[in-house]
Design a protein around this motif. Structure first.
Motif, PDB file in Angstrom:
ATOM      1  N   LYS A 133       4.590  -6.148 -12.408  1.00 19.97           N
ATOM      2  CA  LYS A 133       5.571  -5.331 -13.121  1.00 19.97           C
ATOM      3  C   LYS A 133       6.217  -4.318 -12.187  1.00 19.97           C
ATOM      4  O   LYS A 133       7.434  -4.103 -12.204  1.00 19.97           O
ATOM      5  N   VAL A 134       5.386  -3.671 -11.349  1.00 21.55           N
ATOM      6  CA  VAL A 134       5.910  -2.678 -10.420  1.00 21.55           C
ATOM      7  C   VAL A 134       6.842  -3.331  -9.413  1.00 21.55           C
ATOM      8  O   VAL A 134       7.897  -2.778  -9.067  1.00 21.55           O
ATOM      9  N   ARG A 135       6.482  -4.515  -8.938  1.00 22.41           N
ATOM     10  CA  ARG A 135       7.364  -5.229  -8.007  1.00 22.41           C
ATOM     11  C   ARG A 135       8.721  -5.509  -8.659  1.00 22.41           C
ATOM     12  O   ARG A 135       9.765  -5.379  -8.026  1.00 22.41           O
ATOM     13  N   GLU A 136       8.693  -5.882  -9.920  1.00 21.18           N
ATOM     14  CA  GLU A 136       9.945  -6.158 -10.638  1.00 21.18           C
ATOM     15  C   GLU A 136      10.778  -4.888 -10.760  1.00 21.18           C
ATOM     16  O   GLU A 136      12.008  -4.915 -10.617  1.00 21.18           O
ATOM     17  N   LEU A 137      10.108  -3.740 -10.991  1.00 22.88           N
ATOM     18  CA  LEU A 137      10.832  -2.474 -11.110  1.00 22.88           C
ATOM     19  C   LEU A 137      11.422  -2.045  -9.771  1.00 22.88           C
ATOM     20  O   LEU A 137      12.534  -1.522  -9.719  1.00 22.88           O
ATOM     21  N   LEU A 138      10.688  -2.256  -8.684  1.00 20.87           N
ATOM     22  CA  LEU A 138      11.224  -1.931  -7.360  1.00 20.87           C
ATOM     23  C   LEU A 138      12.496  -2.728  -7.090  1.00 20.87           C
ATOM     24  O   LEU A 138      13.458  -2.210  -6.510  1.00 20.87           O
ATOM     25  N   ALA A 139      12.501  -3.977  -7.520  1.00 15.46           N
ATOM     26  CA  ALA A 139      13.709  -4.800  -7.360  1.00 15.46           C
ATOM     27  C   ALA A 139      14.814  -4.321  -8.294  1.00 15.46           C
ATOM     28  O   ALA A 139      15.990  -4.273  -7.913  1.00 15.46           O
ATOM     29  N   ALA A 140      14.438  -3.926  -9.521  1.00 16.83           N
ATOM     30  CA  ALA A 140      15.436  -3.519 -10.512  1.00 16.83           C
ATOM     31  C   ALA A 140      16.161  -2.246 -10.104  1.00 16.83           C
ATOM     32  O   ALA A 140      17.363  -2.095 -10.365  1.00 16.83           O
ATOM     33  N   VAL A 141      15.444  -1.313  -9.466  1.00 14.79           N
ATOM     34  CA  VAL A 141      16.093  -0.063  -9.033  1.00 14.79           C
ATOM     35  C   VAL A 141      16.694  -0.209  -7.635  1.00 14.79           C
ATOM     36  O   VAL A 141      17.209   0.749  -7.078  1.00 14.79           O
ATOM     37  N   GLU A 142      16.615  -1.411  -7.076  1.00 15.28           N
ATOM     38  CA  GLU A 142      17.265  -1.766  -5.809  1.00 15.28           C
ATOM     39  C   GLU A 142      16.759  -0.926  -4.646  1.00 15.28           C
ATOM     40  O   GLU A 142      17.525  -0.281  -3.925  1.00 15.28           O
ATOM     41  N   VAL A 143      15.429  -0.942  -4.468  1.00 14.83           N
ATOM     42  CA  VAL A 143      14.830  -0.297  -3.296  1.00 14.83           C
ATOM     43  C   VAL A 143      15.084  -1.184  -2.081  1.00 14.83           C
ATOM     44  O   VAL A 143      14.780  -2.366  -2.079  1.00 14.83           O
ATOM     45  N   HIS A 144      15.668  -0.603  -1.041  1.00 15.63           N
ATOM     46  CA  HIS A 144      15.955  -1.338   0.188  1.00 15.63           C
ATOM     47  C   HIS A 144      15.070  -0.799   1.308  1.00 15.63           C
ATOM     48  O   HIS A 144      15.059   0.394   1.580  1.00 15.63           O
ATOM     49  N   THR A 145      14.327  -1.686   1.943  1.00 16.59           N
ATOM     50  CA  THR A 145      13.475  -1.299   3.060  1.00 16.59           C
ATOM     51  C   THR A 145      14.131  -1.715   4.365  1.00 16.59           C
ATOM     52  O   THR A 145      14.943  -2.642   4.402  1.00 16.59           O
ATOM     53  N   ALA A 146      13.768  -1.010   5.453  1.00 16.17           N
ATOM     54  CA  ALA A 146      14.323  -1.332   6.767  1.00 16.17           C
ATOM     55  C   ALA A 146      13.553  -2.493   7.381  1.00 16.17           C
ATOM     56  O   ALA A 146      12.339  -2.582   7.256  1.00 16.17           O
ATOM     57  N   GLY A 147      14.251  -3.402   8.033  1.00 13.20           N
ATOM     58  CA  GLY A 147      13.597  -4.515   8.702  1.00 13.20           C
ATOM     59  C   GLY A 147      12.986  -5.479   7.706  1.00 13.20           C
ATOM     60  O   GLY A 147      13.473  -5.664   6.596  1.00 13.20           O
ATOM     61  N   SER A 148      11.861  -6.086   8.088  1.00 11.38           N
ATOM     62  CA  SER A 148      11.254  -7.135   7.269  1.00 11.38           C
ATOM     63  C   SER A 148       9.968  -6.661   6.596  1.00 11.38           C
ATOM     64  O   SER A 148       9.195  -7.475   6.091  1.00 11.38           O
ATOM     65  N   GLY A 149       9.712  -5.345   6.599  1.00 12.57           N
ATOM     66  CA  GLY A 149       8.457  -4.834   6.061  1.00 12.57           C
ATOM     67  C   GLY A 149       8.302  -5.011   4.574  1.00 12.57           C
ATOM     68  O   GLY A 149       7.205  -5.193   4.058  1.00 12.57           O
ATOM     69  N   GLY A 150       9.424  -4.944   3.833  1.00 10.36           N
ATOM     70  CA  GLY A 150       9.367  -5.097   2.389  1.00 10.36           C
ATOM     71  C   GLY A 150       8.459  -4.070   1.742  1.00 10.36           C
ATOM     72  O   GLY A 150       8.358  -2.923   2.174  1.00 10.36           O
ATOM     73  N   GLU A 151       7.754  -4.489   0.703  1.00 10.58           N
ATOM     74  CA  GLU A 151       6.893  -3.583  -0.066  1.00 10.58           C
ATOM     75  C   GLU A 151       5.701  -3.071   0.733  1.00 10.58           C
ATOM     76  O   GLU A 151       5.066  -2.088   0.350  1.00 10.58           O
ATOM     77  N   ASP A 152       5.378  -3.719   1.845  1.00 12.17           N
ATOM     78  CA  ASP A 152       4.252  -3.279   2.678  1.00 12.17           C
ATOM     79  C   ASP A 152       4.661  -2.246   3.726  1.00 12.17           C
ATOM     80  O   ASP A 152       3.803  -1.720   4.441  1.00 12.17           O
ATOM     81  N   GLN A 153       5.950  -1.952   3.811  1.00  9.68           N
ATOM     82  CA  GLN A 153       6.410  -0.969   4.789  1.00  9.68           C
ATOM     83  C   GLN A 153       5.988   0.436   4.370  1.00  9.68           C
ATOM     84  O   GLN A 153       5.985   0.772   3.181  1.00  9.68           O
ATOM     85  N   GLU A 154       5.600   1.269   5.334  1.00  9.24           N
ATOM     86  CA  GLU A 154       5.259   2.653   5.017  1.00  9.24           C
ATOM     87  C   GLU A 154       6.497   3.358   4.477  1.00  9.24           C
ATOM     88  O   GLU A 154       7.587   3.277   5.051  1.00  9.24           O
ATOM     89  N   ILE A 155       6.310   4.092   3.395  1.00  8.19           N
ATOM     90  CA  ILE A 155       7.450   4.677   2.685  1.00  8.19           C
ATOM     91  C   ILE A 155       8.170   5.737   3.513  1.00  8.19           C
ATOM     92  O   ILE A 155       9.360   5.993   3.307  1.00  8.19           O
ATOM     93  N   ARG A 156       7.476   6.331   4.484  1.00  6.25           N
ATOM     94  CA  ARG A 156       8.115   7.384   5.298  1.00  6.25           C
ATOM     95  C   ARG A 156       9.291   6.855   6.109  1.00  6.25           C
ATOM     96  O   ARG A 156      10.128   7.630   6.570  1.00  6.25           O
ATOM     97  N   PHE A 157       9.370   5.523   6.295  1.00  7.50           N
ATOM     98  CA  PHE A 157      10.463   4.949   7.074  1.00  7.50           C
ATOM     99  C   PHE A 157      11.692   4.641   6.221  1.00  7.50           C
ATOM    100  O   PHE A 157      12.714   4.201   6.743  1.00  7.50           O
ATOM    101  N   LEU A 158      11.620   4.876   4.910  1.00  4.71           N
ATOM    102  CA  LEU A 158      12.756   4.626   4.030  1.00  4.71           C
ATOM    103  C   LEU A 158      13.680   5.842   4.000  1.00  4.71           C
ATOM    104  O   LEU A 158      13.266   6.964   4.285  1.00  4.71           O
ATOM    105  N   SER A 159      14.930   5.608   3.630  1.00 10.02           N
ATOM    106  CA  SER A 159      15.864   6.717   3.439  1.00 10.02           C
ATOM    107  C   SER A 159      15.435   7.538   2.229  1.00 10.02           C
ATOM    108  O   SER A 159      14.635   7.090   1.384  1.00 10.02           O
TER     109      SER A 159
END
Length: 512
Positions: free
Chosen positions: A382-408
């Motif tokens: 469900k959380v993965r679906e919500l991350l997609a629904a709110v259009e979270v964009h991660t840098a590079g290929s890290g996706g949901e496993d990327q450390e959040i500090r690297f996001l805008s």
């Protein structure tokens, strides 16, 4: 009589031509041109990730460009360190100040280049020179001998600027200079900027707040995806035109349509005579489907109200009702179990865990409060679906496993929103939901907040940005000195909010 010849145009103090920069093969800047004239405020705007910070770091000597030229006073220069840039007369004022709180103002201003007399630091000369610099900056409210840790945020910002002036800075870079300032302190910064202009100092002004950009700048350069889109004369540019250049499309109005009164539900939350060590006799109510804006100066009780409702600093007297039934909100855990979500104003300090992944941050509240959330199961999906629904964009290929500090900042805020949406809260408390976020991400968050209200949630939103407060709110409660100063309907003006917040106007005068 023949007219006198026109004054020759000012030659640029700084000129960048064809600047490029890559990191690990990823192009961050490409062929960027920019120039700054003496006494000019040149704003640099763009969405998060546009390349603004990288460009400022090249100018200030933190990074060396891969290509292009940097000229100062018409001569090519090459900065290999921030000290090189400082020696050339370039200073930078960061969002997060670089000051030593246990040292005096004078010691901070002359750190590393203290005046010396007979082999010893000449403290008298250091204090006298600091006093002169403070006076030149229009600041006389504190002494050079006071410790920096005792100063307010706006005063510390003056110290940072004076530090640069002590190094004979001719060009100042200001990176989000009002991010940490209260409303009444912003005018002090405006006055200081104009004073610096009069001295012929060039300023590069980086800000997401378009009101400031139009108030202060002479020209505006727009960056997008690491490239310069355009440079505009501020006087001939509208906010709509600027936004279109920044996001690559027109935003259909800055704010989504407000609620229709007939579509609002019953009272979902009410507070009567709520008090604690920061609040005095607060009466507030909020209906399902409504966005209630909370205005006021910093320290007026806005954030204290949100924290009390979330059980972080509970009310000590008064009553709170949820859907007509009394509730005790003695802790954040109790608030979450009651269906209340809280998006804090301190995103980095309280909202995210920088070293954890995007997914773990999104699961944080559920795992902390509800044992059934622990582990990975249907709720993770469900959380993965919500991350997609709110259009979270991660840098590079890290996706949901990327450390959040690297996001805008905008994407970090969307992760926090997904965290709470996964719990289907009845009430959402937003404290400065778009602080430090670019205009495109702001629009997306505004749309999402309004959709939550349309779907039946009750939303309480605190904002220091008056256009946002007025554009998003169905009603506005203004706080002053820990109490409710008054309530305003949709359609109220900025002068009404400011008047109530400062005490210059009474409720009767505003509503007359």
């Amino acid at each position: 009589m023949p007219e006198p010849p026109a004054a020759p145009p000012l030659h640029p103090l700084l000129r960048l031509t064809g600047i490029g920069k890559s990191f690990l093969g990823v192009r961050v800047l490409a062929d960027v041109d920019l120039d700054v004239r003496p006494g000019e405020v040149h704003a640099v705007v763009g969405e998060n990730g546009a390349g603004k910070s990288t460009l400022m770091k090249i100018i200030s000597g933190v990074y060396v460009p891969d290509g292009g030229t940097v000229e100062l006073d018409g001569g090519a220069v090459s900065f290999r360190s921030p000290r090189d840039a400082q020696r050339a007369g370039i200073g930078i004022i960061h969002q997060e100040f670089n000051l030593l709180p246990e040292r005096t103002v004078a010691e901070n201003v002359f750190l590393g280049h203290e005046p010396v007399r007979r082999g010893l630091v000449d403290r008298r000369a250091m204090h006298e020179r600091t006093a002169e610099l403070l006076a030149a900056a229009g600041e006389t409210s504190f002494d050079p001998a006071v410790k920096v840790g005792r100063l307010g945020v706006a005063q510390q910002q003056v110290v940072e600027i004076v530090k640069a002036l002590a190094l004979d800075a001719r060009l100042l870079i200001m990176d989000e200079p009002t991010a940490a300032l209260a409303d009444h302190e912003v005018e002090l910064l405006y006055a200081l900027v104009r004073r610096l202009q009069q001295r012929g100092i060039g300023l590069l002004y980086v800000s997401h707040r378009l009101t400031e950009v139009f108030d202060l700048s002479d020209r505006i350069t727009v960056l997008k995806d690491g490239r310069r889109v355009t440079t505009l004369d501020t006087a001939g540019t509208t906010a709509d035109q600027l936004v279109k250049h920044m996001v690559g499309r027109e935003l259909a109005g800055y704010f989504p349509p407000k609620a229709v009164p007939g579509d609002l539900g019953a009272v979902r939350l009410s507070v009567h005579n709520g008090s604690n060590h920061k609040l005095r006799g607060v009466d507030v109510w909020l209906r399902a489907g409504e966005i209630l804006g909370i205005g006021g100066l910093q320290g007026s009780g806005r954030s204290a109200l949100a924290r009390a409702l979330f059980g972080a600093d509970p009310f000590t007297t008064g009553t709170v009702e949820l859907d007509g039934a009394p509730v005790q909100l003695r802790s954040p855990r109790a608030a979450v179990r009651a269906g209340i979500a809280y998006v804090t104003e301190d995103r980095k300090g309280e909202g995210i865990v920088g070293g954890q992944s995007v997914l773990d941050n999104a699961l944080l509240a559920g795992r902390a409060v509800f044992p059934v959330w622990r582990g990975r199961g249907p709720r993770t999906v469900k959380v993965r679906e919500l991350l997609a629904a709110v259009e979270v964009h991660t840098a590079g290929s890290g996706g949901e496993d990327q450390e959040i500090r690297f996001l805008s900042g905008g994407n970090q805020q969307k992760v926090v929103l997904a965290r709470w949406l996964a719990l289907a809260p009845k009430i959402l408390l937003f404290d400065e939901p778009t602080r430090g976020i670019d205009v495109g991400a702001k629009s997306a968050i505004h749309d999402l907040v309004r959709k939550l209200a349309r779907d039946g949630a009750a939303v309480l939103m605190i904002s220091s940005e008056l256009p946002e407060l007025l554009g998003m709110s169905d009603r506005i409660v203004v706080m002053r000195d820990g109490a409710v100063a008054g309530e305003l309907p949709a359609g109220a003006g900025e002068e009404d909010v400011v008047g109530l917040a400062t005490g210059a106007l009474t409720v009767e005068e505003v509503t007359a």
